[in-house]
Design an enzyme around this catalytic site. Structure first.
Site, PDB file in Angstrom:
ATOM      1  N   ILE A   1       5.415  -5.400   3.104  1.00 19.75           N
ATOM      2  CA  ILE A   1       4.283  -5.193   4.273  1.00 19.75           C
ATOM      3  C   ILE A   1       4.640  -4.122   5.086  1.00 19.75           C
ATOM      4  CG2 ILE A   1       3.431  -6.537   6.116  1.00 19.75           C
ATOM      5  CD1 ILE A   1       3.893  -8.948   4.641  1.00 19.75           C
TER       6      ILE A   1
ATOM      7  N   CYS B   1      -6.720  -0.533  -2.349  1.00 19.71           N
ATOM      8  CA  CYS B   1      -5.296   0.132  -1.987  1.00 19.71           C
ATOM      9  C   CYS B   1      -5.575   1.848  -2.715  1.00 19.71           C
ATOM     10  CB  CYS B   1      -4.264  -0.621  -2.964  1.00 19.71           C
ATOM     11  SG  CYS B   1      -4.388  -2.198  -2.561  1.00 19.71           S
TER      12      CYS B   1
ATOM     13  N   HIS C   1       4.168   0.465   1.384  1.00 25.41           N
ATOM     14  CA  HIS C   1       2.623   0.366   0.939  1.00 25.41           C
ATOM     15  C   HIS C   1       1.899   0.081   2.046  1.00 25.41           C
ATOM     16  CE1 HIS C   1      -0.864   0.191  -1.616  1.00 25.41           C
ATOM     17  NE2 HIS C   1      -0.652  -1.042  -1.995  1.00 25.41           N
TER      18      HIS C   1
END
Ligand SMILES: [Zn+2]
Lengths: 120, 391
Positions: free
Chosen positions: B210, B84, B334
């Site tokens: 998501i 990430c 994200h």
């Protein structure tokens, strides 16, 4: 799973769980390392690991990955051993609390074997 | 370090079922170039952050894909992967390329397409950021790892789920005015507590959603900006990065993100600033507990005190140290490989004075981007022209 992990599972099943100890700094670590994560030494040797550990944290898993589809909810715990390493495994038993003593074992489902911690 | 942010742009974050990684990447890059008023032919380096294109889109090699679709074939182009924190790393590599003189005009972009993949397969793909043998084999998921961290922290400091939930309440409120945010509606503490459990104490609203999305920034040397008359009030003035063990079980303290602590220390030293100098921060709140650990690692709060930052309004837009005025990962969304560069987009707007949730007089800003359960972290310091530090 790679062969080193299967060897670790075989050892746990046979009651011969082990960890790695550094001859230079004394740090404990887990296989399949060649290098001590604390000091960089290559002098690691296999040592006998206790069969019981203490629950340091846990979580019940409700949303999972395909390998465990249909098995939720189940609980995963991280437990610490007196020898200075922790392991992560699936909890076997009714209820778990922080600080509980648990016994290291091996579980199996269609997707293969995995580490477990059973309530003592 | 002083590398100018000449242009910055994020696509709308959310669901893009009719789009693709290459289309969103192209949109974000053209947006940043237009914002900078620079032609693609000027680019001499491309750095793209993407975590799991192979698994969600069957597409790797996104550095080259970006160069191709911008009509800049021939330019050196690569992809950075650090879970990430992939595009935080891309920002770092591009800033270093400009600082070293390797490039005068470096384009940084990030993308992730997550919606088209089913929830269990996506959870599996995200779990690749963890340790496949020691963690995933027994059914531990990525949200599960943060739940393990959260329970350890709550147990040590006597923190409640209600207190964690205040992070979501703040960030969802901040997202209301951000036009690119996936969620633009506020929630209450009760909403967070009553949301469906993922891995208690982590519930649906303790978690980022998501997200599909892409972001890009154009980094240029101060000389290039001067010679071409570019308007670039914000600069990257410090970069820090660090790593920690891949598996959570191997960390000395489960609820301490040492990689972030080290990355922050290095970035502050590089920039010549201290935590007290920071006016606004974008941090990696993939889960409520993650923002709490972030504000501690960045030196804004003592360990154990981060849990009360949102509760007491200290990280609110009008607080002592505003955190995630964009809505953060929890409200903005994200798209994992885009998040690090998206944070820089938001902070550049804060320094330009054009953010929808503007912090008055924001001159020094920090971006904190985490890979995995804290195994990798990048921290960047941005400053306005004329602000202190930036040696
Ligand atoms: Zn050693």
């Amino acid at each position: 799973m790679p062969s080193w992990f299967n060897e670790l599972l075989d050892a746990v099943e046979a009651g011969d769980a082990f960890y790695l100890s550094c001859a230079d700094c004394g740090a404990s670590s887990l296989p399949p390392r060649d290098v001590c994560p604390e000091c960089g030494s290559l002098e690691l040797s296999e040592q006998e690991l206790s069969t019981t550990a203490t629950v340091e944290t846990y979580t019940p898993i409700h949303v999972t990955i395909p390998a465990f589809s249909g098995e939720t909810p189940y609980t995963v715990v991280v437990a610490g051993f007196d020898e200075g390493v922790r392991l992560t495994g699936q909890f076997v038993g009714d209820e778990v609390e922080m600080g509980d003593e648990v016994r290291l074992g091996v579980g199996e489902h269609d997707e293969g074997r995995y580490l477990t911690f059973e309530a003592v | 370090m002083r590398v100018n942010v000449a242009g910055a742009y994020s696509t709308k974050f959310g669901k893009h079922p009719e789009s693709s990684a290459r289309e969103l990447l192209t949109d974000a890059c053209l947006g940043a170039l237009e914002d900078a008023d620079v032609s693609p032919v000027e680019i001499d380096g491309i750095h793209v952050g993407n975590f799991m294109g192979e698994l969600t889109d069957d597409q790797g090699h996104m550095g080259v894909m970006t160069a191709d679709y911008l009509g800049t074939t021939g330019v050196p182009a690569t992809r950075s992967e650090s879970a990430c924190a992939s595009s935080g790393w891309a920002v770092r590599e591009a800033a270093q390329a400009v600082e070293s003189g390797t490039a005068d005009v470096a384009l940084v972009a990030g993308v992730e397409m997550m919606h088209a993949t089913g929830i269990e397969r996506l959870t599996d793909a995200l779990a690749n950021a963890a340790d496949n043998e020691y963690e995933n084999s027994c059914g531990l998921t990525f949200p599960g790892i943060f739940a393990l961290i959260a329970r350890d922290y709550m147990d040590e400091f006597g923190v409640t789920r209600e207190e964690l939930a205040e992070v979501t309440v703040k960030n969802r409120a901040n997202g209301v005015d951000n036009p690119i945010a996936q969620y633009q509606e506020g929630v209450t503490v009760d909403d967070v507590l009553e949301a469906r459990p993922i891995a208690p104490p982590v519930g649906m609203l303790d978690s980022c959603p998501i997200t599909d999305g892409a972001s890009a920034v154009l980094l240029v040397s101060p000389e290039y900006a001067d010679e071409n008359g570019l308007d670039a009030p914000a600069s990257v003035v410090g970069s820090g990065a660090s790593s920690a063990s891949l598996a959570l079980q191997d960390r000395d303290v489960l609820s301490r993100t040492r990689a972030a602590e080290r990355a922050a220390e290095r970035a502050y030293e590089h920039a010549g600033v201290a935590p007290e100098d920071v006016d606004v921060a974008e941090v990696h709140d993939c889960f409520t507990i993650a923002e709490i650990l972030a504000v501690e690692s960045l030196g804004f709060f003592e360990r154990g005190e981060g849990a009360y930052a949102a509760v007491e309004g200290e990280t609110a837009p009008d607080g002592r140290i505003p955190v995630n005025t964009s809505g953060g990962l929890i409200a903005k969304g994200h798209p994992v490989g885009a998040t690090g560069v998206a944070q820089v987009v938001e902070l550049a707007k804060q320094i330009e004075g054009e953010h929808p949730t503007q912090v008055e007089g924001a001159e020094t800003a920090v971006a904190h981007n985490v890979g995995g359960s804290g195994a990798s972290t990048t921290v960047h310091v941005l400053q306005a022209e004329g602000a202190g530090g930036g040696s």
